[in-house]
Write a protein that holds these residues in place. Structure first.
Motif, PDB file in Angstrom:
ATOM      1  N   GLY A 150       0.827  -1.204   0.000  1.00  0.00           N
ATOM      2  CA  GLY A 150       0.000   0.000   0.000  1.00  0.00           C
ATOM      3  C   GLY A 150       0.854   1.244   0.000  1.00  0.00           C
ATOM      4  O   GLY A 150       2.059   1.188   0.268  1.00  0.00           O
ATOM      5  N   PRO A 151       0.242   2.405  -0.299  1.00  0.00           N
ATOM      6  CA  PRO A 151       1.029   3.640  -0.387  1.00  0.00           C
ATOM      7  C   PRO A 151       1.547   4.070   0.985  1.00  0.00           C
ATOM      8  O   PRO A 151       0.814   3.987   1.961  1.00  0.00           O
ATOM      9  N   PRO A 152       2.819   4.491   1.057  1.00  0.00           N
ATOM     10  CA  PRO A 152       3.342   4.954   2.352  1.00  0.00           C
ATOM     11  C   PRO A 152       2.716   6.296   2.731  1.00  0.00           C
ATOM     12  O   PRO A 152       2.226   7.014   1.864  1.00  0.00           O
ATOM     13  N   SER A 153       2.765   6.610   4.025  1.00  0.00           N
ATOM     14  CA  SER A 153       2.025   7.799   4.480  1.00  0.00           C
ATOM     15  C   SER A 153       2.803   9.100   4.281  1.00  0.00           C
ATOM     16  O   SER A 153       2.758   9.692   3.207  1.00  0.00           O
ATOM     17  N   SER A 154       3.532   9.511   5.325  1.00  0.00           N
ATOM     18  CA  SER A 154       4.023  10.892   5.342  1.00  0.00           C
ATOM     19  C   SER A 154       4.886  11.273   4.132  1.00  0.00           C
ATOM     20  O   SER A 154       4.866  12.418   3.699  1.00  0.00           O
ATOM     21  N   ALA A 155       5.633  10.311   3.561  1.00  0.00           N
ATOM     22  CA  ALA A 155       6.493  10.672   2.432  1.00  0.00           C
ATOM     23  C   ALA A 155       5.663  11.058   1.216  1.00  0.00           C
ATOM     24  O   ALA A 155       6.081  11.876   0.399  1.00  0.00           O
ATOM     25  N   SER A 156       4.469  10.467   1.091  1.00  0.00           N
ATOM     26  CA  SER A 156       3.655  10.744  -0.097  1.00  0.00           C
ATOM     27  C   SER A 156       2.927  12.087   0.007  1.00  0.00           C
ATOM     28  O   SER A 156       2.383  12.570  -0.980  1.00  0.00           O
ATOM     29  N   TRP A 157       2.918  12.688   1.209  1.00  0.00           N
ATOM     30  CA  TRP A 157       2.242  13.986   1.360  1.00  0.00           C
ATOM     31  C   TRP A 157       2.851  15.031   0.430  1.00  0.00           C
ATOM     32  O   TRP A 157       2.157  15.905  -0.068  1.00  0.00           O
ATOM     33  N   LEU A 158       4.181  14.938   0.233  1.00  0.00           N
ATOM     34  CA  LEU A 158       4.860  15.953  -0.563  1.00  0.00           C
ATOM     35  C   LEU A 158       4.397  15.943  -2.017  1.00  0.00           C
ATOM     36  O   LEU A 158       4.572  16.929  -2.727  1.00  0.00           O
ATOM     37  N   ALA A 159       3.812  14.824  -2.444  1.00  0.00           N
ATOM     38  CA  ALA A 159       3.360  14.745  -3.836  1.00  0.00           C
ATOM     39  C   ALA A 159       2.224  15.747  -4.090  1.00  0.00           C
ATOM     40  O   ALA A 159       2.060  16.211  -5.214  1.00  0.00           O
ATOM     41  N   TRP A 160       1.461  16.094  -3.047  1.00  0.00           N
ATOM     42  CA  TRP A 160       0.309  16.985  -3.251  1.00  0.00           C
ATOM     43  C   TRP A 160       0.716  18.432  -3.551  1.00  0.00           C
ATOM     44  O   TRP A 160       0.221  19.009  -4.523  1.00  0.00           O
ATOM     45  N   PRO A 161       1.605  19.051  -2.755  1.00  0.00           N
ATOM     46  CA  PRO A 161       2.021  20.402  -3.158  1.00  0.00           C
ATOM     47  C   PRO A 161       2.726  20.411  -4.513  1.00  0.00           C
ATOM     48  O   PRO A 161       2.602  21.377  -5.276  1.00  0.00           O
ATOM     49  N   LEU A 162       3.436  19.305  -4.818  1.00  0.00           N
ATOM     50  CA  LEU A 162       4.099  19.247  -6.130  1.00  0.00           C
ATOM     51  C   LEU A 162       3.056  19.216  -7.247  1.00  0.00           C
ATOM     52  O   LEU A 162       3.209  19.884  -8.271  1.00  0.00           O
ATOM     53  N   ALA A 163       1.959  18.455  -7.016  1.00  0.00           N
ATOM     54  CA  ALA A 163       0.883  18.406  -8.017  1.00  0.00           C
ATOM     55  C   ALA A 163       0.231  19.784  -8.151  1.00  0.00           C
ATOM     56  O   ALA A 163      -0.103  20.217  -9.256  1.00  0.00           O
ATOM     57  N   GLY A 164       0.068  20.488  -7.013  1.00  0.00           N
ATOM     58  CA  GLY A 164      -0.504  21.830  -7.041  1.00  0.00           C
ATOM     59  C   GLY A 164       0.365  22.782  -7.844  1.00  0.00           C
ATOM     60  O   GLY A 164      -0.119  23.586  -8.648  1.00  0.00           O
ATOM     61  N   MET A 165       1.684  22.659  -7.643  1.00  0.00           N
ATOM     62  CA  MET A 165       2.614  23.514  -8.401  1.00  0.00           C
ATOM     63  C   MET A 165       2.565  23.203  -9.879  1.00  0.00           C
ATOM     64  O   MET A 165       2.666  24.101 -10.717  1.00  0.00           O
ATOM     65  N   LEU A 166       2.417  21.919 -10.181  1.00  0.00           N
ATOM     66  CA  LEU A 166       2.294  21.518 -11.584  1.00  0.00           C
ATOM     67  C   LEU A 166       1.070  22.205 -12.195  1.00  0.00           C
ATOM     68  O   LEU A 166       1.155  22.786 -13.295  1.00  0.00           O
ATOM     69  N   GLY A 167      -0.044  22.178 -11.449  1.00  0.00           N
ATOM     70  CA  GLY A 167      -1.256  22.852 -11.920  1.00  0.00           C
ATOM     71  C   GLY A 167      -1.028  24.343 -12.088  1.00  0.00           C
ATOM     72  O   GLY A 167      -1.450  24.949 -13.078  1.00  0.00           O
ATOM     73  N   GLY A 168      -0.319  24.946 -11.131  1.00  0.00           N
ATOM     74  CA  GLY A 168      -0.027  26.381 -11.205  1.00  0.00           C
ATOM     75  C   GLY A 168       0.797  26.719 -12.431  1.00  0.00           C
ATOM     76  O   GLY A 168       0.569  27.726 -13.102  1.00  0.00           O
ATOM     77  N   LEU A 169       1.775  25.855 -12.738  1.00  0.00           N
ATOM     78  CA  LEU A 169       2.620  26.085 -13.923  1.00  0.00           C
ATOM     79  C   LEU A 169       1.796  26.021 -15.203  1.00  0.00           C
ATOM     80  O   LEU A 169       1.999  26.810 -16.123  1.00  0.00           O
ATOM     81  N   THR A 170       0.851  25.072 -15.246  1.00  0.00           N
ATOM     82  CA  THR A 170       0.035  24.951 -16.460  1.00  0.00           C
ATOM     83  C   THR A 170      -0.847  26.188 -16.625  1.00  0.00           C
ATOM     84  O   THR A 170      -1.094  26.631 -17.736  1.00  0.00           O
ATOM     85  N   ALA A 171      -1.310  26.737 -15.478  1.00  0.00           N
ATOM     86  CA  ALA A 171      -2.140  27.950 -15.561  1.00  0.00           C
ATOM     87  C   ALA A 171      -1.297  29.127 -16.035  1.00  0.00           C
ATOM     88  O   ALA A 171      -1.787  30.034 -16.718  1.00  0.00           O
ATOM     89  N   LEU A 172      -0.003  29.089 -15.691  1.00  0.00           N
ATOM     90  CA  LEU A 172       0.912  30.169 -16.091  1.00  0.00           C
ATOM     91  C   LEU A 172       1.039  30.260 -17.606  1.00  0.00           C
ATOM     92  O   LEU A 172       1.232  31.336 -18.169  1.00  0.00           O
ATOM     93  N   ALA A 173       0.909  29.081 -18.264  1.00  0.00           N
ATOM     94  CA  ALA A 173       1.041  29.070 -19.725  1.00  0.00           C
ATOM     95  C   ALA A 173      -0.038  29.929 -20.364  1.00  0.00           C
ATOM     96  O   ALA A 173       0.128  30.391 -21.480  1.00  0.00           O
ATOM     97  N   ARG A 174      -1.146  30.126 -19.647  1.00  0.00           N
ATOM     98  CA  ARG A 174      -2.221  30.949 -20.220  1.00  0.00           C
ATOM     99  C   ARG A 174      -2.409  32.212 -19.385  1.00  0.00           C
ATOM    100  O   ARG A 174      -3.518  32.581 -19.018  1.00  0.00           O
TER     101      ARG A 174
END
Lengths: 585, 125
Positions: free
Chosen positions: A345-369
Motif C-alpha cells: 500500500g502507499p506509504p504515508s508521510s512521504a507521499s504527502w509531498l506529492a500533493w504540493p508538487l501536483a498543485g505547483m504543476l497545476g499552477g505552472l500549467t495555468a501560467l502558460a495561459r
C-alpha cells in the motif's frame, strides 16, 4: 490595498511551504511511540499557516481570486474536499476516522494553495531545491546508518535496512523515489550552476544507493516507477538533447537500482508482487468509486492541462518552465504509479509531498495561459472594515493552531503511558493514558491500552467499560474481543467470554491463543462441543504446544472419553520432554 | 455589488480580466453609481489607450534588434564557480535544523520512544 502587505503574505506562504518541504522528510522526535509522529504535527501546523496566509492575503486585497485557467484543476479538488467532508460527517465513528479525514482535507488544501499561489518556475525551483537539500541530509544519514553509525535510540530497529530520518524503510524509499525525477529536473535546469549540476548527479547516486539499502520491495518498486516515469516524461514534455541525456540517466539508474536490489537480496518475487498490488489497488478503488472517480478526474485534468502547457511553453521557448513542468509531471505520474504498485500500500508521510508538487504543476500549467480572466470573490467592505476582521481571523488561527500542538503532546503522553506499562506501573500508565486527547492518531490505541492496563491490574469491570468505549469508537479494533473475553473470564462470566472469543475467531481465524481461551471458557460454560472444536483449532494452529493437547484431554475427560484423553496426555508429555531437550541440544 | 466590492476589483476591471458575469455586475453598478465611475476613471489613466494598437512590423523590428544585440555581445566567459543565492540560506537552515534536532533529541519532554525500546521489542516477540 497594500501591495507591500500582500507581498508579505505571499512570502510568508512560500517560506512556510519551503520549510515544510525541508522539515517533513527530516524531522523526527524519539519521545513519541512512532518517531515520525512529529511530521504529522508539522504538516498540520504548516498547512494551517499556509491557509491563513492565503486568507489574510485575500483580506488585505479585498478579494480572493482564481485564474479561470486553473478552474478545471481546482474543481475536482474542491469536489473531493466536499466528498471527504460528507463521508466524515456521515461516519458513525467520527473520532476514529478524524485523523485520516483531516489529513485528506489538509492535503487537498495544500494542493489548492500551491495551485493558486505558486505557479512559477521560480517557486518550483525553490521547492525542488529545498527538497534536494533534505534528500542530501536524509541520504547521508542513511549512508551512516548503513555503516553502523547511528547515535539515536532507533538504531538497528529494522536490522541492516536503512530508514534514515523517515523512521521506516518504506517511507524512506518513497521519499528517495520522489526526489529522483526532481533531481533530474534540477540537473536539466538551464539556469543551474555547473557545480550544482555535479552535486545533482552525486545526489542521484546517493538516492539510488539508499533505495537499495532499504531492502524494501516498496522502495525499489517506487524508485523504479519514478525513474521510468522520468525517463518517459522528461523528453516528451521538455524536448531537448539534455532531456534525452536525462532520460538515459534515469533508465541507467533504474537498471542499476533494480539489479543491485536483486543482488543485495531483495526478493525478486516481492518485486513481482507489485503487479498483484496493482490489482488490489484497483479493487480498493472500486470499493469507494466516488472518491476514486474524483481522484481520476483530478489526475486527468492535470494531465490534460500539462499537455496543453507543454505545447505553449515549447512554442514560447520558456525553457525553465518547460523543464520544471516535465519534472513535476514525472513526479506526479511516478507517485501515482508507486502508490498503486506498492505491495504494502502507499506509504504515508512521504507521499504527502506529492500533493504540493501536483498543485505547483497545476499552477505552472495555468501560467502558460497568463493574462486570462480571473474568477473573483470581492469582499463587500472597505479597507478599514477589513482591517477589523484581522483580530477575529488571528484568534481563529490561534484556536486552530492549538490542536496540532495538543495532539503532539498526546502522542508524547501515549508513549509515556506505554513506558510505564512496560515497567508494569499501571497507575502511572493509566494517568498518562487519560491525558491522550481525542483527535490524535493514537487516541483509539490509547483507550485500548488503558483498558489493557485495567485488565493487567486486576480491574476487569473497569477494563470492560473502557473496551465498550473502544468498540464505540472503532468496532473490532485490534484484538478487542479477545481482550474482552479475558476480562469476562476474570469475572467468571463464561458465557460472555465464550461469545467474545467466538467473535474474535470470526475476525482472526488464525489466532491460536484465542481458540485456547475459547476452549477454556466454553468448557467452564458447559458447552463441551464448542470447547472441543476450539481446542482442536488451537492444536491445528500450534501443533507443537503441549498446553493445547492437555486442554483437549481435559475436555475429553469431562466427556468421559478416557482413552482419547490418556492418549493426548501422553502426546503432551512427549512434547514437553522434547521441548526440555531442545535447549540442552 | 456595493461600492466597496467594486473598488476591490477595480484593477481587474480596468485590465479587462473579470469574467463576463462579474464584469456585467460591475457595469450595472457603475451605471447607477457615478461616484464609483469617477473613481474608476481616475484609477485607470491608461484606459484611453485601449483602442491604440501596436505597429504591424513591431515583432520583426524587435527580432532584428535582438539579433543585432546578440551579435554585438562578446562571447561568454567560462562560468566561474558561483553558488546561487539559494545555496547559503539552505546551508544555514541545515545547521539550525541539526542544532535544534540534537537539542530536542537529548533534552525533549517525555520518555524514550517505546516503539524502539528493548522492552517493547521483547513484548512484541
Amino acid at each position: 490595498m497594500s501591495a507591500k502587505m500582500t507581498s508579505f503574505w505571499f512570502r510568508t506562504s512560500e517560506t512556510v511551504l519551503l520549510v515544510l518541504a525541508f522539515m517533513l522528510p527530516l524531522a523526527f522526535f524519539l519521545r513519541t511511540y512512532d518517531g515520525a509522529a512529529i511530521k504529522t504535527t508539522l504538516f498540520e501546523a504548516g498547512t494551517l499557516v499556509l491557509a491563513f496566509a492565503w486568507l489574510f492575503k485575500g483580506l488585505e486585497r479585498g478579494r480572493w481570486e482564481l485564474p479561470e485557467s486553473a478552474r478545471p484543476l481546482a474543481l475536482p479538488a474542491l469536489a473531493l474536499l466536499a466528498w471527504t467532508i460528507v463521508v466524515f460527517a456521515s461516519s458513525p465513528y467520527k473520532l476514529a476516522v478524524l485523523p485520516a479525514a483531516l489529513k485528506q482535507v489538509l492535503l487537498l488544501l495544500i494542493y489548492l494553495i500551491a495551485l493558486l499561489e505558486f505557479g512559477g518556475a521560480g517557486s518550483a525551483r525553490r521547492l525542488v531545491g529545498w527538497l534536494s537539500a533534505a534528500a542530501w541530509l536524509a541520504g547521508l544519514y542513511g549512508f551512516f546508518q548503513r555503516l553502523g553509525f547511528d547515535p539515536f535510540l532507533w538504531k538497528g530497529s529494522f536490522g541492516p535496512r536503512v530508514f534514515s530520518t523517515l523512521g521506516d524503510p518504506d517511507r524512506f524509499g518513497f521519499f528517495l523515489a520522489l526526489c529522483a525525477p526532481l533531481t533530474l529536473t534540477q540537473w536539466l535546469d538551464p539556469e543551474r550552476d555547473w557545480f550544482l549540476r555535479w552535486l545533482d548527479a552525486g545526489l542521484l547516486i546517493l538516492l539510488g544507493a539508499n533505495a537499495v539499502w532499504t531492502q524494501s520491495a516498496n522502495a525499489i518498486v517506487s524508485f523504479l516507477a519514478m525513474c521510468l516515469a522520468g525517463a518517459a516524461i522528461l523528453p516528451l514534455v521538455c524536448p531537448s538533447k539534455e532531456s534525452l541525456k536525462a532520460a538515459v540517466l534515469a533508465s541507467c539508474l533504474a537498471l542499476a537500482v533494480g539489479g543491485c536490489a536483486v543482488l543485495a537480496g531483495v526478493d525478486a518475487k516481492r518485486l513481482l508482487e507489485a503487479l498483484s498490488a496493482l490489482g488490489r489497488s484497483i479493487a480498493e478503488a472500486a470499493q469507494s468509486p466516488v472518491a476514486a472517480g474524483l481522484r481520476l478526474w483530478l489526475a486527468a485534468a492535470l494531465a490534460a492541462a500539462a499537455w496543453r502547457a507543454r505545447r505553449l511553453f515549447v512554442k514560447q521557448g520558456a525553457l525553465s518552465e518547460s523543464c520544471y513542468l516535465a519534472g513535476l509531471c514525472a513526479a506526479a505520474v511516478g507517485s501515482l504509479a508507486a502508490s498503486a504498485l506498492s505491495p504494502d500500500g502507499p506509504p504515508s508521510s512521504a507521499s504527502w509531498l506529492a500533493w504540493p508538487l501536483a498543485g505547483m504543476l497545476g499552477g505552472l500549467t495555468a501560467l502558460a495561459r497568463r493574462g486570462g480572466a480571473v474568477i473573483v470573490i470581492p469582499l463587500p467592505m472597505g479597507e478599514t472594515a477589513r482591517q477589523r476582521l484581522y483580530a477575529p481571523a488571528l484568534l481563529a488561527f490561534a484556536g486552530l493552531a492549538f490542536f496540532p500542538l495538543r495532539w503532539f503532546d498526546s502522542e508524547i503522553e501515549h508513549n509515556t503511558a506505554l513506558y510505564h506499562c512496560n515497567r508494569r506501573d499501571w497507575d502511572q500508565a493509566l494517568a498518562h493514558f487519560e491525558r491522550v486527547s481525542p483527535g490524535t492518531e493514537s487516541y483509539v490505541m490509547a483507550q485500548y491500552g488503558k483498558a489493557s492496563a485495567y485488565l493487567e491490574s486486576d480491574r476487569p469491570s473497569e477494563a470492560l467499560a473502557v473496551y465498550a468505549a473502544v468498540e464505540g469508537l472503532s468496532p473490532d479494533f485490534m484484538r478487542v474481543h479477545y481482550e474482552k473475553a479475558l476480562a469476562y473470564a476474570k469475572l467468571e462470566d463464561w458465557n460472555n467470554a465464550s461469545a467474545s472469543h467466538a467473535r474474535q475467531a470470526q475476525l482472526d481465524p488464525s489466532f491460536a491463543a484465542n481458540y485456547a481461551g475459547w476452549a477454556q471458557s466454553a468448557k467452564r460454560a458447559g458447552d463441551l462441543i464448542t470447547a472441543e472444536m476450539a481446542a482442536k483449532a488451537a492444536m491445528a494452529l500450534e501443533p507443537g504446544d503441549p498446553a493445547h493437547q492437555t486442554a483437549l484431554a481435559e475436555i475429553y475427560m469431562k466427556e468421559r472419553r478416557v482413552a482419547e484423553a490418556r492418549k493426548l496426555e501422553k502426546q503432551a508429555a512427549q512434547l514437553r520432554r522434547e521441548a526440555r531437550k531442545k535447549p540442552q541440544g | 455589488m456595493n461600492c466597496e466590492a467594486v473598488l476591490n476589483v477595480e484593477d481587474l476591471y480596468t485590465e479587462d480580466r473579470l469574467t463576463p458575469s462579474r464584469k456585467a455586475q460591475v457595469d450595472a453598478h457603475l451605471k447607477s453609481c457615478p461616484l464609483c465611475g469617477g473613481k474608476l476613471a481616475k484609477a485607470s489613466p491608461l484606459s484611453g489607450l485601449k483602442s491604440a494598437s501596436a505597429p504591424k512590423d513591431l515583432k520583426e523590428r524587435m527580432k532584428k534588434l535582438l539579433a543585432k544585440l546578440e551579435s554585438a555581445e562578446p562571447a561568454p566567459a567560462p562560468e566561474a564557480l558561483s553558488m546561487d543565492s539559494e545555496f547559503w540560506p539552505v546551508v544555514a537552515s541545515i545547521a539550525i535544523y541539526l542544532g535544534l534536532a540534537l537539542a530536542l533529541a537529548w533534552a525533549g519532554p517525555g520518555a524514550p520512544s517505546q516503539k524502539y525500546s528493548p522492552a517493547t521489542a521483547e513484548a512484541l516477540r
